[in-house]
Design an enzyme around this catalytic site. Sequence first.
Site, PDB file in Angstrom:
ATOM      1  NE  ARG A 245      -2.210   7.570   2.330  1.00  0.00           N
ATOM      2  CZ  ARG A 245      -1.004   8.042   2.043  1.00  0.00           C
ATOM      3  NH1 ARG A 245       0.069   7.396   2.486  1.00  0.00           N
ATOM      4  NH2 ARG A 245      -0.871   9.158   1.338  1.00  0.00           N
ATOM      5  CD  GLU A 274      -1.283   8.111   9.568  1.00  0.00           C
ATOM      6  OE1 GLU A 274      -0.707   9.064   9.016  1.00  0.00           O
ATOM      7  OE2 GLU A 274      -1.191   6.932   9.176  1.00  0.00           O
ATOM      8  CG  HIS A 292       2.361   8.620   7.632  1.00  0.00           C
ATOM      9  ND1 HIS A 292       1.044   8.609   7.242  1.00  0.00           N
ATOM     10  CD2 HIS A 292       3.072   8.534   6.463  1.00  0.00           C
ATOM     11  CE1 HIS A 292       0.952   8.527   5.932  1.00  0.00           C
ATOM     12  NE2 HIS A 292       2.177   8.481   5.433  1.00  0.00           N
TER      13      HIS A 292
END
Length: 330
Positions: A245, A274, A292
């Site tokens: 993450r 993000e 991602h």
Amino acid sequence: MTRPIILLCGDITHAQKEWEELSSFAELREVPIETREEFLDDCKTGKYDGVVAIFHTYMSARYVGLYNKELIQALPESVKFICHNGAGYDQIDPVACMERGIQVSNTPEVVNNATANVAMMLMLAGLRRSTMAEKNLRNEKFRGDIVPGYDPEGLTVGIIGMGGIGSAFSVRAKAFEMNIIYHNNNPVSDERNPADAKYVSMDELLETSDVISISCPLNASTRGLIGKSQFDKMKDNVVIINTARGPIIDEQALVDALASGKVFSAGLDVFEKEPTVHPELLKNDNVTLFPHIGTFTEQTLYKLELKVLANIKSGFETGSLITQVAEQRK
């Protein structure tokens, strides 16, 4: 008799047939793309009364937002299960759910191979600075100003987080004849350590690794785990990989470490804010950036959705979830 409702928060892209099969015992309903405020209002006005299970997707946070205490308290009393599509479930507060009697599941194991493969792609790209080489070639400079990279053989790779993804990554690193060390909350079992990686302290990992790969979950203790003081402890020319993450790394500290030469290169599949990416990372040819895509394969996406559906079915049939999150199993 009123049928229970299963609410889809997001999209199903691969297991539509299996999703529709749940209509044999429940009404299937989808959340329209709406703002968080609209969703909260709809919950409070009874639009979702009767919902027992929620199929939650990572991308749904773009409009509904985090399942924090505010949203969880607004959910109808009928909700008993939130089944998340993904191994990381930092978008959902499991403790607040538990206070409401709501069980939460995620999808561990399913993501391991696909994400570990992406980590390997990023590591090799970082060691060879392939992004710079490709950019030069596309600009008709053949090799241009690229410098020699590094072979992985004999280098030490430090894995932060030896869960399923870290374990799968270690097997791949072993195939490249790397020395493997790891840091975890606790040493893992032999079953979780097929590459016979050495357990070390966080400081030792930072100080001795040539490559650092991050695969730990995002929580209160790991947010900002890698910042300026950690970069200062690392070897010069270290390669940083993050498939976990984004907020685990302080991106400004990473930008500074790249600029100073402390970090040779970075490979990132996730970002601190993000989908926004730090502009200096976008401009830096020593950084390989993926949007991602760790689990973004046909096979894995299908398996992920099937696991969520299996959890929902288990909740209805047995009253418990197959892969309930760790915080609720204590």
